[in-house]
Write a protein that holds these residues in place. Structure first.
Motif, PDB file in Angstrom:
ATOM      1  N   ILE A  12       0.842  -1.198   0.000  1.00 42.63           N
ATOM      2  CA  ILE A  12       0.000   0.000   0.000  1.00 42.63           C
ATOM      3  C   ILE A  12       0.876   1.247   0.000  1.00 42.63           C
ATOM      4  O   ILE A  12       1.632   1.476   0.948  1.00 42.63           O
ATOM      5  CB  ILE A  12      -0.930   0.012   1.230  1.00 42.63           C
ATOM      6  CG1 ILE A  12      -1.829  -1.228   1.231  1.00 42.63           C
ATOM      7  CG2 ILE A  12      -1.796   1.269   1.234  1.00 42.63           C
ATOM      8  CD1 ILE A  12      -2.558  -1.464   2.532  1.00 42.63           C
ATOM      9  N   PRO A  13       0.809   2.070  -1.057  1.00 44.98           N
ATOM     10  CA  PRO A  13       1.658   3.271  -1.111  1.00 44.98           C
ATOM     11  C   PRO A  13       1.169   4.339  -0.134  1.00 44.98           C
ATOM     12  O   PRO A  13      -0.019   4.417   0.178  1.00 44.98           O
ATOM     13  CB  PRO A  13       1.496   3.730  -2.565  1.00 44.98           C
ATOM     14  CG  PRO A  13       0.157   3.223  -2.987  1.00 44.98           C
ATOM     15  CD  PRO A  13      -0.013   1.911  -2.265  1.00 44.98           C
ATOM     16  N   ARG A  14       2.089   5.152   0.334  1.00 47.86           N
ATOM     17  CA  ARG A  14       1.727   6.210   1.279  1.00 47.86           C
ATOM     18  C   ARG A  14       0.681   7.152   0.683  1.00 47.86           C
ATOM     19  O   ARG A  14      -0.176   7.680   1.396  1.00 47.86           O
ATOM     20  CB  ARG A  14       2.973   6.987   1.685  1.00 47.86           C
ATOM     21  CG  ARG A  14       2.728   8.034   2.770  1.00 47.86           C
ATOM     22  CD  ARG A  14       4.035   8.608   3.268  1.00 47.86           C
ATOM     23  NE  ARG A  14       4.833   7.610   3.951  1.00 47.86           N
ATOM     24  CZ  ARG A  14       4.646   7.268   5.239  1.00 47.86           C
ATOM     25  NH1 ARG A  14       3.692   7.845   5.942  1.00 47.86           N
ATOM     26  NH2 ARG A  14       5.414   6.360   5.793  1.00 47.86           N
ATOM     27  N   SER A  15       0.740   7.353  -0.627  1.00 48.21           N
ATOM     28  CA  SER A  15      -0.207   8.266  -1.283  1.00 48.21           C
ATOM     29  C   SER A  15      -1.649   7.770  -1.215  1.00 48.21           C
ATOM     30  O   SER A  15      -2.587   8.529  -1.449  1.00 48.21           O
ATOM     31  CB  SER A  15       0.189   8.456  -2.749  1.00 48.21           C
ATOM     32  OG  SER A  15       0.149   7.210  -3.439  1.00 48.21           O
ATOM     33  N   ALA A  16      -1.825   6.469  -0.888  1.00 42.91           N
ATOM     34  CA  ALA A  16      -3.173   5.890  -0.852  1.00 42.91           C
ATOM     35  C   ALA A  16      -3.702   5.732   0.565  1.00 42.91           C
ATOM     36  O   ALA A  16      -4.781   5.177   0.762  1.00 42.91           O
ATOM     37  CB  ALA A  16      -3.171   4.533  -1.552  1.00 42.91           C
ATOM     38  N   GLU A  17      -2.968   6.237   1.556  1.00 46.57           N
ATOM     39  CA  GLU A  17      -3.326   5.956   2.940  1.00 46.57           C
ATOM     40  C   GLU A  17      -4.651   6.577   3.377  1.00 46.57           C
ATOM     41  O   GLU A  17      -5.229   6.142   4.367  1.00 46.57           O
ATOM     42  CB  GLU A  17      -2.202   6.414   3.881  1.00 46.57           C
ATOM     43  CG  GLU A  17      -0.981   5.534   3.787  1.00 46.57           C
ATOM     44  CD  GLU A  17       0.070   5.903   4.819  1.00 46.57           C
ATOM     45  OE1 GLU A  17      -0.153   6.875   5.568  1.00 46.57           O
ATOM     46  OE2 GLU A  17       1.105   5.215   4.886  1.00 46.57           O
ATOM     47  N   THR A  18      -5.118   7.601   2.690  1.00 49.60           N
ATOM     48  CA  THR A  18      -6.397   8.222   3.066  1.00 49.60           C
ATOM     49  C   THR A  18      -7.521   7.819   2.127  1.00 49.60           C
ATOM     50  O   THR A  18      -8.646   8.312   2.262  1.00 49.60           O
ATOM     51  CB  THR A  18      -6.265   9.755   3.074  1.00 49.60           C
ATOM     52  OG1 THR A  18      -5.880  10.208   1.769  1.00 49.60           O
ATOM     53  CG2 THR A  18      -5.238  10.204   4.096  1.00 49.60           C
ATOM     54  N   LYS A  19      -7.255   6.933   1.188  1.00 47.08           N
ATOM     55  CA  LYS A  19      -8.262   6.519   0.216  1.00 47.08           C
ATOM     56  C   LYS A  19      -9.226   5.506   0.831  1.00 47.08           C
ATOM     57  O   LYS A  19      -8.904   4.806   1.788  1.00 47.08           O
ATOM     58  CB  LYS A  19      -7.604   5.890  -1.017  1.00 47.08           C
ATOM     59  CG  LYS A  19      -6.587   6.785  -1.712  1.00 47.08           C
ATOM     60  CD  LYS A  19      -7.224   8.014  -2.314  1.00 47.08           C
ATOM     61  CE  LYS A  19      -6.201   8.829  -3.098  1.00 47.08           C
ATOM     62  NZ  LYS A  19      -6.804  10.073  -3.644  1.00 47.08           N
ATOM     63  N   THR A  20     -10.422   5.439   0.281  1.00 45.52           N
ATOM     64  CA  THR A  20     -11.401   4.432   0.686  1.00 45.52           C
ATOM     65  C   THR A  20     -11.759   3.583  -0.523  1.00 45.52           C
ATOM     66  O   THR A  20     -11.681   4.030  -1.666  1.00 45.52           O
ATOM     67  CB  THR A  20     -12.681   5.076   1.247  1.00 45.52           C
ATOM     68  OG1 THR A  20     -13.281   5.900   0.228  1.00 45.52           O
ATOM     69  CG2 THR A  20     -12.382   5.923   2.468  1.00 45.52           C
TER      70      THR A  20
END
Length: 257
Positions: free
Chosen positions: A178-186
């Protein structure tokens, strides 16, 4: 297992669905809010050709007769004759809540008992047989509940310990992707696959994507990097164990209840 995620909380849901053959006390589904189903679909061409439609209905009628009169297993008929996308998994469709099915189907299946098979039903896609199957119980974990869905006939084998190992392997590898850029994605991702008797991964496919390529790739890579898995339990004689994996990214609080 302890999860240390703060803002980002992915959940791998693991839900074991015993096959209908394991049911010991069939219960009516009439008062249930959800129901688990398998299907046999004999498709009809569009635009409709009367001769082909008649032939499809004969096949559906023959399938129903084989189940009722000859005792052939529903899943065996589905694997051999169904045109549905779940045919290779014995027709397993999973769980449906009230309101998710066409009323024509809901009125029929929600008064059936576990193990019951419907009459032949005419739909836009073709002729359908539906079987009510046993829904497995969720197992709770830190931050959520759920499990891997078993799509195969388990033959009465307890896969609980095995699935916990599979869950841990996939979850560890998934988190690393999981990339850091996706950490707030749902989003939610559903993948179907099978594990052979010697632990090799096969028949893998994306069933439901999240709409985000990074989330989809992380879930896919988490499964791929877990291959090979431990050998299937020796008591299980099937050629493979078919599974459905659900990945939830940043689910709503209600998912934890």
């Amino acid at each position: 297992m302890t999860l240390t995620w703060t803002r980002f909380v992915p959940l791998l849901l693991l839900l074991a669905h015993p096959s209908a053959t394991q049911t010991t006390a069939p219960a009516p589904a009439a008062n249930a809010e959800s129901i688990c189903l398998s299907e046999i679909l004999i498709s009809t061409p569009q635009p409709y050709d009367p001769a082909q439609v008649a032939d499809a209905q004969r096949k559906a009628d023959s399938a129903l007769e084989a189940i009722h009169r000859h005792g052939t297993k529903f899943e065996d008929i589905a694997k051999k004759y169904s045109d549905g996308p779940s045919a290779s998994y014995g027709g397993t469709l999973g769980a449906f809540k009230r309101g998710q099915l066409a009323k024509q189907l809901e009125d029929k299946v929600f008064v059936m008992k576990v193990g019951d098979v419907s009459d032949v039903i005419r739909t836009k896609q073709g002729f359908v047989l539906l079987q009510v199957t046993e829904c497995g119980q969720s197992t709770s974990g830190h931050g959520g509940s759920g499990s891997i869905e078993i799509l195969s006939d388990t033959q009465g084998v307890d896969f609980g310990p095995y699935l916990q190992r599979v869950k841990q392997d996939i979850q560890d590898n998934w988190y690393r992707q999981i990339p850091r850029s996706a950490e707030t994605k749902t989003g939610e991702v559903t993948i179907e696959c099978a594990i052979t008797s010697d632990g090799k991964l096969t028949n893998m496919r994306l069933v439901v994507g999240s709409g985000n390529e990074f989330l989809d790739h992380a879930a896919w890579a988490g499964v791929m990097r877990s291959n090979p898995f431990p050998h299937l339990p020796s008591q299980y004689t099937g050629p493979h164990l078919a599974l459905r994996l659900h990945f939830h990214y940043n689910p709503a609080k209600s998912s934890f209840d």
